[in-house]
Enzyme design. Sequence first.
Site, PDB file in Angstrom:
ATOM      1  N   GLU A 145      -0.005   9.743   8.908  1.00 59.01           N
ATOM      2  CA  GLU A 145       1.139   8.888   9.275  1.00 59.01           C
ATOM      3  C   GLU A 145       1.301   8.782  10.775  1.00 59.01           C
ATOM      4  O   GLU A 145       1.218   9.795  11.488  1.00 59.01           O
ATOM      5  CB  GLU A 145       2.403   9.482   8.646  1.00 59.01           C
ATOM      6  CG  GLU A 145       3.320   8.462   8.052  1.00 59.01           C
ATOM      7  CD  GLU A 145       2.670   7.636   6.949  1.00 59.01           C
ATOM      8  OE1 GLU A 145       2.164   6.533   7.253  1.00 59.01           O
ATOM      9  OE2 GLU A 145       2.641   8.092   5.804  1.00 59.01           O
ATOM     10  N   ARG A 195       0.836  -1.205   0.000  1.00 63.38           N
ATOM     11  CA  ARG A 195       0.000   0.000   0.000  1.00 63.38           C
ATOM     12  C   ARG A 195       0.870   1.255   0.000  1.00 63.38           C
ATOM     13  O   ARG A 195       2.046   1.213   0.344  1.00 63.38           O
ATOM     14  CB  ARG A 195      -0.912   0.045   1.229  1.00 63.38           C
ATOM     15  CG  ARG A 195      -0.187   0.042   2.584  1.00 63.38           C
ATOM     16  CD  ARG A 195      -0.064   1.407   3.226  1.00 63.38           C
ATOM     17  NE  ARG A 195       0.774   1.356   4.408  1.00 63.38           N
ATOM     18  CZ  ARG A 195       2.064   1.616   4.397  1.00 63.38           C
ATOM     19  NH1 ARG A 195       2.688   1.926   3.287  1.00 63.38           N
ATOM     20  NH2 ARG A 195       2.769   1.563   5.516  1.00 63.38           N
ATOM     21  N   ASP A 201      -2.020  -1.101   7.527  1.00 64.66           N
ATOM     22  CA  ASP A 201      -1.444  -1.838   6.394  1.00 64.66           C
ATOM     23  C   ASP A 201      -2.252  -3.088   6.083  1.00 64.66           C
ATOM     24  O   ASP A 201      -2.515  -3.422   4.929  1.00 64.66           O
ATOM     25  CB  ASP A 201       0.006  -2.235   6.708  1.00 64.66           C
ATOM     26  CG  ASP A 201       0.825  -1.045   7.165  1.00 64.66           C
ATOM     27  OD1 ASP A 201       0.387   0.087   6.937  1.00 64.66           O
ATOM     28  OD2 ASP A 201       1.898  -1.250   7.763  1.00 64.66           O
ATOM     29  N   SER A 256       4.923  -1.436   2.819  1.00 64.77           N
ATOM     30  CA  SER A 256       4.224  -2.473   3.545  1.00 64.77           C
ATOM     31  C   SER A 256       4.412  -3.884   3.012  1.00 64.77           C
ATOM     32  O   SER A 256       3.480  -4.689   2.988  1.00 64.77           O
ATOM     33  CB  SER A 256       2.741  -2.111   3.516  1.00 64.77           C
ATOM     34  OG  SER A 256       2.146  -2.504   4.662  1.00 64.77           O
ATOM     35  N   ASN A 280      13.785  -0.259   7.757  1.00 65.02           N
ATOM     36  CA  ASN A 280      13.324  -1.518   8.345  1.00 65.02           C
ATOM     37  C   ASN A 280      12.864  -1.254   9.770  1.00 65.02           C
ATOM     38  O   ASN A 280      13.668  -1.185  10.695  1.00 65.02           O
ATOM     39  CB  ASN A 280      14.456  -2.551   8.307  1.00 65.02           C
ATOM     40  CG  ASN A 280      14.013  -3.872   8.907  1.00 65.02           C
ATOM     41  OD1 ASN A 280      12.898  -3.986   9.437  1.00 65.02           O
ATOM     42  ND2 ASN A 280      14.877  -4.854   8.842  1.00 65.02           N
ATOM     43  N   LYS A 281      11.540  -1.109   9.925  1.00 66.16           N
ATOM     44  CA  LYS A 281      11.046  -0.635  11.221  1.00 66.16           C
ATOM     45  C   LYS A 281      11.242  -1.645  12.349  1.00 66.16           C
ATOM     46  O   LYS A 281      11.257  -1.277  13.511  1.00 66.16           O
ATOM     47  CB  LYS A 281       9.594  -0.171  11.133  1.00 66.16           C
ATOM     48  CG  LYS A 281       8.568  -1.244  10.828  1.00 66.16           C
ATOM     49  CD  LYS A 281       7.192  -0.615  10.826  1.00 66.16           C
ATOM     50  CE  LYS A 281       6.070  -1.636  10.681  1.00 66.16           C
ATOM     51  NZ  LYS A 281       6.063  -2.343   9.403  1.00 66.16           N
ATOM     52  N   ASP A 305      -2.510   5.657  13.149  1.00 69.24           N
ATOM     53  CA  ASP A 305      -3.444   4.514  13.265  1.00 69.24           C
ATOM     54  C   ASP A 305      -3.339   3.877  14.641  1.00 69.24           C
ATOM     55  O   ASP A 305      -4.348   3.564  15.275  1.00 69.24           O
ATOM     56  CB  ASP A 305      -3.250   3.487  12.126  1.00 69.24           C
ATOM     57  CG  ASP A 305      -1.843   2.911  12.030  1.00 69.24           C
ATOM     58  OD1 ASP A 305      -0.911   3.454  12.668  1.00 69.24           O
ATOM     59  OD2 ASP A 305      -1.664   1.893  11.320  1.00 69.24           O
ATOM     60  N   GLY A 336       8.737   1.260   2.961  1.00 72.36           N
ATOM     61  CA  GLY A 336       7.562   1.980   3.460  1.00 72.36           C
ATOM     62  C   GLY A 336       6.298   1.645   2.687  1.00 72.36           C
ATOM     63  O   GLY A 336       5.292   2.355   2.787  1.00 72.36           O
TER      64      GLY A 336
END
Length: 459
Positions: A51, A45, A192, A147, A235-236, A54, A145
Amino acid sequence: MDDHIVLQKISDLPQNLIAKYDLLSEKFEKNFDQKPEFFARAPGRVNIIGEHIDYCGYSVLPMAIEHDIIIAASLNNNYDLIVTNYEEKYNNFKSKTNQIEINKDKPNWFDYFLSGHKGILDKFNLEYSKGLNICVWGCVPKSAGLSSSSALVVCSALTTLYANKLELSKSDLAETCAMAERYVGTQGGGMDQAISCLGQTGSAKLIDFNPLRVHNINLPEGSQFVITNSCVEANKAATNQFNTRVAECRIATQILAKSQGLNWRKIKKPIDLQKSLNSSLSELIELIDLVLHKEPYSMDEVCRILETTQQELILNSLTQNTSNLKEFQLYARLMHVFSEAKRVYDFRDACLLESSAAFEAMGQLMNQSHESCRALYDCSCEELDELTQICRESGAYGSRLTGAGWGGCAVSLIPKDKIDSFFKSVKERYYDKNDRLKALFSESVFSTKPSSGINIIIL
Ligand code: GLA
């Protein structure tokens, strides 16, 4: 909304897609000596606006993109879970379906598959699934970013669901996957997974949480979104920055709640505070100014204000990998959340304006959103700031980072008739800077339109 998972016959797909499924089938046959019995598909997505809100309970406005993850699958009778990848550089995984262990600290690519799989077992209180032979193929750019990880979690859950003849609506599947992805570490909010499940060709979505509701947003005629990858890996799960933001938002909210005489222990998300106070977002923004200071808070100061102990704070407000934090930015983080939440609704309203006014207003909101991510939420990086600026100067109405940030992609709103000159200018000014970026240009810049969410493809 249409909440049923759709089964589609492979022969009904357009020719160019069938070719893709044929290639995956061949690879599957090579790995397992048999043909796949079905395919599952889940898209990535792009978040247009909204941002890092959520997980605070606020609505976001993403669309599904054409880039997706596809899984070819067949059943086996041994309760084996064998996960392979179309690309050989990714290692295989094998275990019994009731002996899955997910590596939360250093996830491997297949840990995202395992999370989705486990999510379904947990949802239905099952100890094991039927044995599965799996080959995963994906074209969602990684660590960008967009997803890719959630698309894999969703695709795996969908595969497990269908293989075990279980049923869930798309919304329930999205919620199950949002919880399941936490097995791999980050405390994401559900956007996501929701858009991957509920995306629709031709329309972006305004997504509300608790309960999950999805509304169509018809983008004004002539709008074109272009994605540009900064080529900085995002890379979260690799750092604790993401979960730190989640914790900072929670603590900031709890301090505001206490200042208003509420039981702060019961308030977990900014939206809980808004509901308890029955205030508008603008009123909450004023409240931040009255109650919070701009300097960082120490753990001691937070405990003093909340009249609690460090142990209790860790239990109530922090997560596994944030319990060691020493300092918290509270003012800036919450200011971003409430102002960004407001921008989402303003963006929705802007889409209804007559087209040139709409584009101007949408673009401005996107620029403000980027600035807020940069200055208040501190989730941008130099390259994204530079790239979004170049995009604006190359003709975009607005440009902003998309997804968790700290690298990855920007999304820009472009007048359709300026696409060619936009691509040319962005190439010259960002990608022609060095050989690495030059080589990445063609896969890093692309136009995108709202695409469809998950489905099962049968033979
Ligand atoms: C990640 C998370 C989402 C959302 C975004 C930031 O993609 O998975 O839930 O929080 O970051 O908006």
